[in-house]
Design an enzyme around this catalytic site. Structure first.
Site, short mmCIF file in Angstrom:
data_model
loop_
_atom_site.label_atom_id
_atom_site.label_comp_id
_atom_site.label_asym_id
_atom_site.label_seq_id
_atom_site.Cartn_x
_atom_site.Cartn_y
_atom_site.Cartn_z
N PHE A 164 43.93 29.25 40.67
CA PHE A 164 42.56 28.72 40.61
C PHE A 164 42.08 28.92 39.17
O PHE A 164 41.94 30.07 38.72
CB PHE A 164 41.72 29.53 41.59
CG PHE A 164 40.27 29.18 41.70
CD1 PHE A 164 39.84 28.04 42.35
CD2 PHE A 164 39.30 30.04 41.19
CE1 PHE A 164 38.49 27.75 42.50
CE2 PHE A 164 37.94 29.77 41.33
CZ PHE A 164 37.54 28.61 41.99
N GLU A 187 36.95 30.80 31.70
CA GLU A 187 37.34 30.46 30.33
C GLU A 187 36.89 31.59 29.41
O GLU A 187 36.05 32.42 29.81
CB GLU A 187 36.66 29.15 29.90
CG GLU A 187 37.08 27.98 30.77
CD GLU A 187 36.46 26.66 30.31
OE1 GLU A 187 35.67 26.66 29.33
OE2 GLU A 187 36.80 25.64 30.92
N PRO A 188 37.38 31.60 28.16
CA PRO A 188 36.96 32.66 27.25
C PRO A 188 35.44 32.77 27.13
O PRO A 188 34.89 33.86 27.08
CB PRO A 188 37.59 32.25 25.91
CG PRO A 188 38.78 31.44 26.29
CD PRO A 188 38.43 30.73 27.57
N ALA A 193 33.26 31.30 29.39
CA ALA A 193 32.62 31.00 30.68
C ALA A 193 33.24 31.87 31.78
O ALA A 193 34.21 31.48 32.43
CB ALA A 193 32.78 29.51 31.02
N ARG A 204 46.76 70.83 52.74
CA ARG A 204 46.44 71.65 51.57
C ARG A 204 45.58 72.85 51.96
O ARG A 204 44.51 72.68 52.57
CB ARG A 204 45.69 70.77 50.56
CG ARG A 204 45.10 71.49 49.40
CD ARG A 204 46.11 71.73 48.34
NE ARG A 204 45.51 72.32 47.14
CZ ARG A 204 46.18 73.01 46.25
NH1 ARG A 204 47.48 73.19 46.40
NH2 ARG A 204 45.57 73.51 45.19
N GLN A 219 39.09 63.23 44.02
CA GLN A 219 38.41 64.52 44.11
C GLN A 219 39.04 65.40 45.20
O GLN A 219 39.27 66.59 44.98
CB GLN A 219 36.91 64.29 44.41
CG GLN A 219 36.01 65.42 44.01
CD GLN A 219 35.98 65.62 42.49
OE1 GLN A 219 36.39 64.75 41.73
NE2 GLN A 219 35.53 66.79 42.08
N GLU A 224 36.37 37.34 41.11
CA GLU A 224 35.67 36.51 42.10
C GLU A 224 34.15 36.80 42.11
O GLU A 224 33.49 36.72 43.13
CB GLU A 224 36.31 36.65 43.48
CG GLU A 224 37.77 36.23 43.43
CD GLU A 224 38.35 35.73 44.72
OE1 GLU A 224 37.59 35.33 45.62
OE2 GLU A 224 39.59 35.70 44.83
N THR A 233 31.33 39.29 39.55
CA THR A 233 31.01 40.72 39.39
C THR A 233 29.94 41.13 40.40
O THR A 233 29.27 40.28 41.00
CB THR A 233 30.44 40.98 37.98
OG1 THR A 233 29.23 40.22 37.85
CG2 THR A 233 31.41 40.59 36.88
N1 CAA Z 1 28.42 26.60 47.86
C1 CAA Z 1 28.15 25.28 47.61
N2 CAA Z 1 27.44 24.88 46.53
C2 CAA Z 1 26.96 25.83 45.71
C3 CAA Z 1 27.18 27.19 45.92
C4 CAA Z 1 27.95 27.57 47.06
N3 CAA Z 1 28.20 28.84 47.31
N4 CAA Z 1 26.60 27.89 44.92
C5 CAA Z 1 26.01 27.00 44.12
N5 CAA Z 1 26.23 25.75 44.59
C6 CAA Z 1 25.74 24.50 44.04
C7 CAA Z 1 24.22 24.56 43.99
O1 CAA Z 1 23.66 24.09 45.19
C8 CAA Z 1 23.89 23.64 42.83
O2 CAA Z 1 23.95 22.30 43.23
P1 CAA Z 1 22.57 21.40 43.24
O3 CAA Z 1 22.10 21.40 41.81
O4 CAA Z 1 23.05 20.07 43.73
O5 CAA Z 1 21.64 22.11 44.15
C9 CAA Z 1 25.07 23.84 41.87
O6 CAA Z 1 26.14 24.37 42.67
C10 CAA Z 1 24.73 24.81 40.76
O7 CAA Z 1 24.35 26.03 41.33
P2 CAA Z 1 23.48 27.10 40.52
O8 CAA Z 1 22.26 26.45 39.96
O9 CAA Z 1 23.29 28.29 41.41
O10 CAA Z 1 24.49 27.44 39.31
P3 CAA Z 1 24.45 28.50 38.14
O11 CAA Z 1 25.05 27.88 36.96
O12 CAA Z 1 23.09 29.10 38.04
O13 CAA Z 1 25.52 29.61 38.63
C11 CAA Z 1 26.39 31.54 39.72
C12 CAA Z 1 25.48 30.30 39.77
C13 CAA Z 1 26.21 32.16 41.09
C14 CAA Z 1 26.03 32.53 38.67
C15 CAA Z 1 27.86 31.08 39.53
O14 CAA Z 1 28.10 30.63 38.23
C16 CAA Z 1 28.88 32.17 39.85
O15 CAA Z 1 29.21 32.41 41.00
N6 CAA Z 1 29.42 32.83 38.79
C17 CAA Z 1 30.51 33.75 38.96
C18 CAA Z 1 31.79 33.02 38.80
C19 CAA Z 1 32.93 33.71 39.46
O16 CAA Z 1 32.84 34.20 40.57
N7 CAA Z 1 34.04 33.71 38.77
C20 CAA Z 1 35.22 34.26 39.31
C21 CAA Z 1 36.37 33.48 38.80
S1 CAA Z 1 37.62 33.27 39.94
C22 CAA Z 1 38.49 34.67 39.94
O17 CAA Z 1 38.08 35.74 39.62
C23 CAA Z 1 39.78 34.37 40.49
C24 CAA Z 1 40.94 35.15 40.12
O18 CAA Z 1 41.85 34.65 39.47
C25 CAA Z 1 41.08 36.46 40.76
#
Ligand code: CAA
Length: 386
Positions: free
Chosen positions: A122, A126-127, A129, A268, A336, A363, A365
């Protein structure tokens, strides 16, 4: 409809035996060699672990979320590297396809994902983002019947072995936020796609993360998942499910650590009696047990609600935040209880302590989960639902 309880129990028992009899004895070897042995990966394929969340029509086990969580509790009992081998196929690497793919995309890929023949990743981060996932810069420019991908992804789990990536990229350069993002299925063997070397990490040896770069990669237009501009929604829906799964893995690890604490504290002796009889040790273990029980209950509740068709965005974030923070506290208490032995590699406790740390980061923070929870509450209040 709930998964057949007899089949569910047989599957859980099979996974439990595999984890305890095959994975636990190999934990040190995996940590030392930074690799899960191939024969164990083959056994995971035979058990159907790669296809847990792929519908039966496409060769998977088609588990509902509740049953998937029961299986994840079991997988969490051992080093998380074992789960990680199949983790992307079970969750974040396959679910965009399951939830939003076309029939043709599903038929092409899901059977191979379910069997473990194809490994998926998945590619969102990004660096520049990470938490601000909607700010991603990787571009997908439509040219005729193809999109040309340029940019780079960071810390992508299983990228070193992945055959197929779910890539979130910006299709609308005029729209800098979430609305300009689309999702794509990108085959590893496309020209211009390159994968960096696995990063050296604090823990979870045997699970790998790498950069993925796209240099004018031609992706056929029919590899887009969902509509243009829907990619962020696709990614977030995938993460709603992934966060529940990770929470269940945290619970399994918490339960393993509690069993290690009880075993050690019973053997222990200090001050003339087993340390299990000292109340300050009891407190460390009792607090851990209460938290692990709370984790189990909240995760199963959220999973059942998801199975019933409810949106679990907020509940998944509650589970991810609570479970990942709690397993961190429990791993700390385990060190501990073990005292000096908790700091020595041979006992394996310090390894869990390091392994647990990533759960509060990937996934989303803890701080992102807090934002999601607060936003969902505010939205519910605005709808008059509180
Ligand atoms: N389900 C469906 N749609 C969703 C949603 C959800 N859970 N959350 C948001 N959306 C939709 C919103 O409805 C919105 O759409 P509309 O404008 O049509 O209403 C759109 O997406 C944008 O949503 P936000 O305005 O809430 O977006 P935002 O830019 O403010 O970001 C955030 C929200 C919660 C901070 C999000 O960016 C986020 O979750 N960030 C964390 C990212 C993350 O978890 N990264 C992990 C990477 S994967 C990983 O770690 C995998 C690995 O390899 C282990």
């Amino acid at each position: 409809m709930a998964f057949d309880p007899e089949i569910r129990d047989a599957l859980i028992e099979q996974v439990r035996r595999f984890v305890r009899e095959r994975c636990v004895p190999a934990e040190n070897e995996v940590a030392e060699h930074d690799q899960v042995p191939a024969d164990l990966v083959d056994e995971m394929r035979e058990l159907g672990l790669f296809g847990l969340a792929v519908p039966e029509t496409y060769g998977g086990l088609g588990l509902d979320m509740e049953t998937e969580c029961f299986v994840a509790f079991e997988l969490g009992w051992t080093s998380p590297a074992f789960r990680s081998v199949a983790g992307t196929n079970i969750g974040i690497g396959s679910q965009a396809l399951v939830l939003f793919g076309t029939e043709q995309q599903k038929e092409t890929w899901l059977p191979k994902i379910a069997s473990g023949e194809v490994i998926t990743s998945f590619a969102l981060t990004e660096p520049e983002a990470g938490s601000d996932a909607g700010g991603l810069k990787t571009k997908a420019t439509l040219q005729g019947d193809r999109y040309v991908l340029n940019g780079g992804k960071r810390y992508i789990t299983n990228a070193n072995v992945a055959d197929l990536f779910t890539v979130m990229a910006r299709t609308n350069p005029e729209e800098p936020g979430a609305k300009g993002v689309s999702a794509f299925l990108v085959r590893r063997d496309l020209e211009g796609l390159s994968v960096g070397k696995p990063e050296k990490k604090m823990g979870q040896q045997g699970a790998h993360i790498c950069d993925v770069n796209f240099d004018n990669v031609d992706v056929p237009a029919d590899c887009r998942i969902g509509q243009e501009g829907e990619g962020f929604k696709v990614a977030m829906s995938v993460l709603d499910k992934g966060r529940l799964h990770i929470s269940a893995v945290c619970t399994g690890m918490a339960e393993r650590l509690i069993s290690e604490m009880v075993r050690y504290a019973t053997e222990r002796q200090q001050f003339g009696k087993p340390i299990m009889q000292h109340q300050l040790i009891q407190a460390l273990i009792a607090d851990s047990q209460a938290e692990a029980y709370a984790m189990r209950c909240m995760i199963l509740d959220a999973a059942r609600k998801r199975d019933a068709g409810a949106s679990v965005t907020m509940l998944a974030s509650c589970c991810k935040m609570f479970a990942s923070e709690a397993v961190g506290r429990i791993a700390d208490r385990a060190v501990q209880v073990f005292g000096g032995a908790g700091y020595v590699a041979d006992y394996g406790i310090e390894r869990f302590y390091r392994d647990a740390r990533i759960f509060r980061l990937y996934e989303g923070t803890t701080q992102i989960q807090q934002i999601v929870i607060a936003r969902e509450l505010a939205r519910a209040a605005a709808r008059g639902d509180l």
